[in-house]
Design an enzyme around this catalytic site. Sequence first.
Site, PDB file in Angstrom:
ATOM      1  N   HIS A  35      44.240 -26.977  57.804  1.00  0.00           N
ATOM      2  CA  HIS A  35      43.955 -28.378  57.494  1.00  0.00           C
ATOM      3  C   HIS A  35      44.211 -28.592  56.002  1.00  0.00           C
ATOM      4  O   HIS A  35      43.489 -28.066  55.163  1.00  0.00           O
ATOM      5  CB  HIS A  35      42.513 -28.726  57.856  1.00  0.00           C
ATOM      6  CG  HIS A  35      42.205 -30.185  57.674  1.00  0.00           C
ATOM      7  ND1 HIS A  35      42.745 -31.147  58.489  1.00  0.00           N
ATOM      8  CD2 HIS A  35      41.433 -30.835  56.770  1.00  0.00           C
ATOM      9  CE1 HIS A  35      42.310 -32.332  58.109  1.00  0.00           C
ATOM     10  NE2 HIS A  35      41.516 -32.175  57.058  1.00  0.00           N
ATOM     11  N   ASP A 150      40.074 -34.976  61.615  1.00  0.00           N
ATOM     12  CA  ASP A 150      39.190 -35.171  60.463  1.00  0.00           C
ATOM     13  C   ASP A 150      38.914 -36.616  60.073  1.00  0.00           C
ATOM     14  O   ASP A 150      38.028 -36.848  59.258  1.00  0.00           O
ATOM     15  CB  ASP A 150      39.751 -34.418  59.248  1.00  0.00           C
ATOM     16  CG  ASP A 150      38.663 -34.062  58.236  1.00  0.00           C
ATOM     17  OD1 ASP A 150      37.494 -33.902  58.653  1.00  0.00           O
ATOM     18  OD2 ASP A 150      38.972 -33.953  57.037  1.00  0.00           O
TER      19      ASP A 150
END
Length: 1017
Positions: A35, A150
């Site tokens: 990420h 996210d």
Amino acid sequence: MRFLAVIVLFLWYFYLHGVAGENKPIQTFVIPHSHMDVGWVYTIQESMHAYAANVYTSVTEELSKAKDRRFIAVEQEFFRLWWDTVASDSHKRQVRQLVKEGRLEFIIGGQVMHDEAVTDLDDQILQMTEGHGFLYQTFGVRPQFSWHVDPFGASATTPVLFALAGFNAHLISRIDYDLKDTMQKKKKLQFVWRGSPSLKERQQIFTHTMDQFSYCTPSYLPFSNSSGFYWNGVALFPDPPKDGVYPNMSLPVTKETVHSYAKIMVDNIKQRAAWFRTNHVLWPWGCDKQFYNSSVQFNNMDPLINYINQNSKEFGVTIQYATVSEYFQAIHQSNLVWEVRDSEDFLPYSTEPEQAWTGFYASRNVLKGVARRASSQLHAAEALFAQYRIRFPDGPVAKDWALDKLRALRLAVSEVQHHDGITGTESPKVADMYLQHLTQAMMGVEELLAALFLLPHNLDIPSMLGRHYHRKGVHEALEQHVIVYNPLAWNITTIINTTVTFPVAAVFDDDGQPVPAQVQRSASNVTYDLFIMVNLGGLQHRKYLIKFSEKPCSGWSKCGLTYEAKGVVFDRRRVRDWTKTGRRLLPVLNECYKLMFDQDTNLLHSITNLQEKRRVRMTQDFWKYHANGDIQAGPISDNYIFSANGSAVRAYKAVEMEIIPGKIVTEIRQYFYREENDKDSAFSITTRVPECLGSKVQCCRLEQTYALGPLDINTEIVLRTSSSVKNNRTLYTDDNGYQMMKRPYRNFMYNTLARNYFPMVRAAYIEDELSRLVLVSDRAHGVSSQVSGQVEVMLHRRLWNNFPWNLGYNLTLNDSSVVQPTLWMMLGSKSATSKLYQREAIELQHRPVVMPIDQPQRPWLEKENRVGSPMRSVVLPSNLHLLSLSIPGWNYSSNHDVHLSHIHSGKDLQSEPDYDRVLLRIMHLFEEGEDPELSKPVTINLKDVLRGIGEVRVLEERSLTGTWDIGSLQRWKWKTADHFEQKNKSCWMCGDEAFTVTISPKEIRTFFVHFNSNNLY
């Protein structure tokens, strides 16, 4: 026979319930990922240097060593930077092979993983289009799955856009903690989402919600104090360690540790499996800033996977490296019937009872405003450049220079859509980075606009070409020229405002005719505001001449149609003296409204809709929430979270008012003072009530601009509009400017106030049976209806707290800026406002481009040839919006097979931009049933519509981001309980009507358009 019947029943039972039952091994898909936030705590360059470049270098090398290894690449910003500035030729060859084999998979494919709460539809599409164009031109791949792990809540617009882009499945994670817990227990984390109530099953998409572990693997190991399954440790800033030893590296997998690792992994897999309906578990392996040392990662996971698979009967689990597509293929092949989720979204989002992530709707108001202005400027410049290229293919504006300017702004606008960008949740240095990239790119596009306006030979402006000579011995009034461009495909009548330094001005159009205008002293008392009434056709621009004077006009011949407006100042009123109010009401009228202002308070008192003869009591003022900054004292507010320390209190103690009556616009300036005797106001509202002048749309719009800041520390300021509308605290807000969502007030055991805040990207309204009060906005805000009849919009926040994590990353939001957001307000019946507010929101988003092309100076010597707009108008029906008109520049064949053969040929893949392919998007603004007429499907002939630009030669319908021919796009079909058949609907016709399209409610249709090259006008 009886024995045969028993066998049949036995087989039928196991067909329905699974042959192996609980003994069937759980099939686990380990998905390696990193990420990589495009911003947040560290700037993009800091991240590239510290870890991001190493991710792609080491992943490429490690995947090439073993055929079973996999990796997914998500954010294109980092990958493109690596590809363009770091990757060697050898790396590029390896990547092409890995992509071809499906072992390196691009997921989402946009420049960033965009936020879903405060991003606008235009910008979500832009950042996806930029990423998808690069991937398709470079590799011939088209992402078909999302990985939205996210963003802070999930919008119902995002799955619609992903479906329109050709995606087969969608993946989300951050939804309300209590809702996720319920969905886990009921095995309802997977469903088919129909995000649009109008498009319904036509754009439905299978959606997977990640479980409570989200996108990271378990970080706690009982036998180690290191970071779980992250053998490469934690990324180190600012420089990676020279010896390759990072902090917190996990214990390696050895003969002594492998069983312990295996047990923890298997237990976690089984825990997750219990929350899903199929025998497949998605096990994300990675987290923030991982895989910068992929060798360590894979060299430890490889033996762990082998160990579990060798003992799969004991563990009841099998494991394989996988991509997202491999996981979803297995789910799709399970052939189950799935529940349907209609157009509800997952906003707002809370992680704990006292942690409502609703503060970021208003964090960093300045950044939100600049990002939207940049997007608007880009929209205008794209359309103007496309028009120019079609009309003047050999014109003096260099096409490569122009495309470079546009691409710089595309990338800057795309970048800030990141879920820690436009949200305002980043550190100050990252916010500064976004602003720098935006403003620099906007300056470049400003140069491009000037060139497009001024360089075509049939728009002769000598002052810009070095040929301005002044008359000798003649004292002439100073003059200035202004070009105004309408970036919308509608004819508009509107008021523009330009700042001038002279108290007297007359305005003339390019026919030499006087134009209605108004000049008045600005609020700064240093300059003057010049309001000009302009009439512009769709995608047209006009040149206006302003003649200045420092002396009052001696007659209308000198001032043209310009009115000099003078203000009336009302005494300051102290809140403590408001014992008797409503006795002295002062009316301000136009053809639509009568606004009453109370001279006892200097506040708005009521608004009457004159056409409907309906009066609504209404006041507007500023209130503040005090935020707690001490974590020992209770919940805190920060970049993300809104947690009020009690109810809002009045933010001022006295109010002044000035009214400037005008013939173009009447302006009401209200100044709010923190203390009764303060010299400077803390907050202000400037309300502009336009005169109709034949345009009912203009008349219905009350334009308001606010000024706030710097705020006191730990203060959150709201504009509170209190009315007599009986809405029972039910609010309507937009999802990303695409569709409106009903927001009924909900009571919670904890934090009810903050959990009833919602994002407003473009619009919000309250209504009862008789009236609707609408607000449309130039940037995102948080909005709520805490009391019936009330709308409060959070405009600005300034916070500090002592939470160590926030302090460590500088995420306390000590924002000392002055902000000046704009809202337009409308009041009327539901039917009347339904016809207006969506178009009004777009007109606010895409206001005319106003460009002064010289400084005030004496008149030019040469008599100018009268020059009208060089473009004929392009006009769509009022319920259709020209969403995009641009030249993307990506160079690939429209035929997928031809393009792939070129990609795989091994020839030089460097290609010149395609300047002839025009990307066109048209959107239907209305929902089904929203309006008796405007909600109907609309049939148009695009050849006729675009005739003002040029002669259309070829029209190809494409997917949303342009990478799919719509005729070849066959998205996966998912079985649903209501048995609706998913259709790939295409409405355009063939033969003589090959350019005719029918656009249904809420459809967004995308086309490639090619024009004839011999456009002569």
